[in-house]
Design a protein around this motif. Structure first.
Motif: not given
Lengths: 414, 467
Positions: A313-341
């Motif tokens: 997203a931050g790479d200027k050469n890629e097509r994403f940077s203009a629109k997604l460059g400022a985004l932050q990525f946060k992840f969720h931890q489901p209350p189960a093993h990921p395979s059974t979420a």
């Protein structure tokens, strides 16, 4: 009034939640934090005795699938859940795009062979969000053959932003297998003889325990790491020991982050999907990423995915940077093993009788629809009408209440 | 019986659903008078019991226990059954170990604690792989049933989510109903009649009140946000130990061991807990056509007998290939089939050609066959039969087709002409009709009817003539 009637008229037994995955099937009852059993999606077909894969592509579009599925479900009902099938509604957790013949046959088996009163089919990404208690999430569902990325905004899947890639659990397996064939060695503990892992016969031995090798020894390398893990000797059987080279151990997921031929890598599929979303919900989605599937339990996968997403997203050469460059990525931890979420989401959803019945097809309705389930892609207007009956303006006759009054009167007279 | 096991796939009877099955796999419904295969009966679990301690568990209790036994446990390492070991702890040691417990008068088993020899304490161990509860630091228990399956670590969170979504859907429904009402009659005055708000002493914090408030009042976003999980900025990284040293594989659980306990999925050996043993059930089979019971086992788990057992083997004349015939393409070959009578009265049989519709539109190619003509009578299959004198009772049947006649058995000649160019197995079919005499007690007068049973016999490949 209606809520009260629902609460007191009968005791709700809950629903059976089934997720038939390509490799493993999770079964259990709703309201429980984990499936009762996780079993291989296979069934023994008598009288031939051979184990038959439920998702075998050979039978996926044939009539024999009915027999395979009914035997498989019979095993689940009699051996694992041990509950009468007539008493419980069934909630099937299915992938977003599951083959319609498979769905129809599964419904046919459940209704005709097991006399299940109601069956509801729910997509696994949507149910995954139920395990988080929130309505907005960007769900990355890593399956065995393909990974699907679907944004859900306030409970509504943004279908136009759906993305899929073949970078999935099988890619990880293939990467490790290739790595082992190139650099691994197998020692015969009896003769102390060493053979390359690619030797015929030994290859099958590795294939058999590949899942265990990945689960117990592998992890996903982070981008800024320059260390190499030590090599491991993994006992394949009584006789053979596999020497697992260090680089193979942390490079197992590299295949997920590489662009294939005409195929997106995992991070670019996520970004591509975000790009297709309306711009005012991108931030909400990128800050709520949920990764589902057994592979998500590999240590370090989410961390690496975050790093890759930020880099792309931050790479200027890629097509994403203009629109997604400022985004932050946060992840969720489901209350189960990921395979059974996803299953857990189904378990939570399945407790609410009203919600399930509203989305379910009843046995009678299924018969009326000529044993075919309506699909969200189906264009048959007749079927749609049958699924969602147009609310009629006709008032209900007042018979029940007057009847009730008359009986109480006669009782008091006596 | 050994022969019938041997020829399991050779002689296939057709079920009422036109699925071929060996006779040993078929049931016979006395009421519908048809054969039923495994796929056209409804099977339910009749009685639940533990496969180790043979305790019969009532249905409601099995449901509460999640189909697991209270007393028996499974090894988390090798999934064999654990054995309970007891040791006697001298009372002095016990007093030293837990002085507080012995001081308090309300200890669980005071009589045991005061006994002169000390008290018994229990642990579980596996006779197969030598795993024991002491390995993972589970303390010895006073009673073998004190070992409990630990709750899932996410139990609390999940029940919070469950109650949240239950409320959510109720509110959703109430709102929709309200909208419907408003659309229909303009406005509802039902709320005015609601007297519950005047009930004395109902605190506003009770869950019922809360639900009512949430149902009627505004469902603001804060409630939703309270339940929702928060995403993390930094997901978990690889644990430190990964790069520093070789992992001890013996301490890492395999996938199978993890899946044995889906709620915890222990990653390491130290997290293992004994798993309560899963119950097994005795099955009850019902005919799908008439709902009558076909198979019901005795309730006692250690008994292998049946209360009701209606299998086809007890009713249908059994057909076996007497000896492998020599098959030559294009020529009629004599095939000897033995037909044996399972019941102890005379049964008359006859043979008819299979209807062409049976071959599923040419999918199964059957060789033409000339069947024995007329009807034949099978002598009763009586255990005492050979002790009796050979009764000279004339049994019906044309001599021409009879090879030999034995007690309760008849060997008949069939003429099969395999077609030229047959590459696979040579098969031929016929309908075996026999008269079924109902022996039900309820039906006073003996009634008999003719039951047709389509049979397909697989004779194997053509014999290659080497000359």
């Amino acid at each position: 009034m209606s809520t009260r009637r629902l609460a007191f008229s009968h005791h709700d037994k809950g629903s059976i939640v089934i997720e038939i995955g390509r490799m493993y099937t999770k079964v259990g009852l709703s309201g429980e934090p984990a499936p009762r059993h996780v079993i291989r999606s296979r069934v023994e077909m008598k009288p031939y005795g051979a184990l038959q894969d439920v998702w075998d592509p050979k039978y996926l579009h044939r009539e024999e699938l009915y027999l395979i599925l009914s035997r498989f479900l019979q095993n689940i009902y009699l051996k694992y859940l041990m509950v009468p099938s007539k008493d419980y509604r069934v909630l099937v957790v299915e992938p977003l795009l599951s083959p319609s013949h498979f769905r129809n046959t599964l419904a046919r088996a459940l209704f005709n062979h097991f006399s299940v009163p109601h069956v509801a089919f729910m997509p696994s990404p949507l149910l995954g969000t139920f395990s988080l208690g929130r309505q907005t999430a960007l769900v990355v569902d890593i399956g065995w053959l393909e990974t699907t990325v679907i944004p859900l905004y306030e409970g509504v899947p943004i279908m136009s932003a759906w993305q899929s890639t073949s970078c999935a659990a099988k890619t990880v397996h293939n990467t490790v297998m290739e790595c082992l064939i190139e650099t691994g060695a197998i020692t015969d503990t009896h003769t102390q003889e060493q053979n390359p892992a690619g030797t015929l016969g030994l290859k099958e031995l590795i294939q058999g325990s590949l899942e265990d090798i990945i689960v117990s020894t592998c992890a996903v390398r982070s981008m800024d790491c320059d260390r190499t893990p030590p090599e491991v000797s993994f006992p394949l059987s009584q006789q053979y020991t596999l020497c697992l080279p260090g680089p193979a151990r942390d490079a197992c997921a590299e295949g997920l982050f590489e662009e294939g031929e005409g195929d997106l890598s995992l991070p670019s599929a996520v970004l591509e999907s975000l790009l297709k979303c309306p711009c005012d919900c991108r931030r909400d989605l990128s800050e709520n990423v949920l990764v589902l599937g057994g592979i998500a339990s590999l240590p370090g996968l989410n961390y690496r995915l975050k790093q890759e997403l930020e880099r792309l997203a931050g790479d200027k050469n890629e097509r994403f940077s203009a629109k997604l460059g400022a985004l932050q990525f946060k992840f969720h931890q489901p209350p189960a093993h990921p395979s059974t979420a996803a299953w857990l989401g189904g378990s939570i959803f399945g407790t609410s009788e009203v919600a399930v019945l509203e989305r379910a097809v009843s046995k009678e309705k299924f018969r009326e629809m000529n044993q075919r389930l309506p699909d969200w892609t189906s264009c048959d207007p007749e079927q749609h009408e049958q699924l969602r009956p147009v609310p009629t303006r006709k008032l209900l006759p007042a018979a029940p209440s007057s009847l009730y009054k008359s009986t109480t009167k006669t009782q008091s007279a006596h | 019986m050994a022969l019938s096991l041997h020829y399991l796939k050779r002689v296939l009877y057709s079920c009422s659903c036109s699925q071929p099955a060996p006779l040993t796999d078929l049931y016979f419904c006395r009421h519908c008078k048809v054969a039923r295969c495994q796929d056209c009966v409804s099977i339910t679990v009749d009685t639940y019991f533990c496969p180790h301690c043979f305790e019969t568990v009532p249905v409601s209790e099995a449901k509460n226990r999640k189909n697991r036994c209270n007393h028996c446990f499974q090894c988390p390492r090798c999934s064999s059954t654990l054995t309970t070991r007891s040791i006697i702890v001298p009372s002095e040691v016990l007093a030293e170990q837990s002085p507080k417990k012995t001081e308090s008068p309300s200890s669980k088993s005071p009589s045991l604690a005061r006994s002169p020899g000390g008290t018994k304490s229990y642990y579980l161990s596996c006779t197969h792989c030598k795993w024991s509860t002491r390995d993972v630091g589970i303390k010895d228990k006073r009673s073998p049933i004190d070992f409990k399956d630990p709750l899932s670590p996410h139990q609390e969170r999940v029940s919070q989510l469950v109650s949240f979504y239950k409320e959510f859907s109720m509110r959703d429904q109430a709102e929709r109903e309200k909208a419907k009402k408003v659309g229909r009659r303009g406005r509802s005055y039902g709320g005015l009649l609601d007297t519950s708000k005047f009930v004395k002493g109902a605190s506003s914090d009770s869950p019922k009140q809360l639900r009512r408030a949430s149902l009627q009042g505004t469902w603001n976003k804060s409630v939703v946000n309270k339940v929702a999980t928060q995403s993390t900025d930094c997901p978990d990284q690889i644990p430190d130990g990964f790069y520093s040293g070789e992992p001890e594989l013996k301490k890492i659980a395999t996938l199978q061991q993890r899946l044995l306990d889906p709620a915890h999925q222990p990653a390491r050996v130290e997290q293992f807990t004994p798993r309560p043993l899963h119950l097994i059930g005795k099955k009850l089979l019902r005919c799908k056509g008439c709902d009558h019971i076909l198979l019901k086992a005795e309730i006692n788990p250690s008994s292998i007998r049946f209360k009701i057992q209606q299998i086809a083997l007890h009713t249908f004349p059994q057909i076996r290939i007497l000896k492998p015939p020599s098959l030559v393409a294009g020529a009629p070959c004599e095939v000897l089939l033995s037909v044996s009578n399972p019941v102890n009265h005379v049964v008359s049989i006859s043979f008819q050609q299979l209807e062409p519709s049976f071959t599923k539109g040419g999918k199964v190619s059957l060789a033409p066959v000339s069947l024995p003509k007329g009807s034949y009578q099978l002598s009763p299959n009586d255990d005492m039969g050979d002790l009796l004198d050979d009764s000279e009772e004339e049994l019906e049947g044309e001599k021409e087709f009879i090879h030999s006649r034995l007690l309760g058995k008849l060997v008949l000649k069939f003429n099969v002409a395999p077609e030229e160019g047959t590459t696979g197995e040579v098969k031929f079919g016929f309908v075996l009709s026999f008269d079924y005499k109902s022996t039900m007690e309820l039906e006073k007068q003996e009634s008999s009817c003719i039951v047709p049973a389509p049979v397909v016999v697989d004779l194997g490949k053509l014999t290659h003539s080497d000359d």
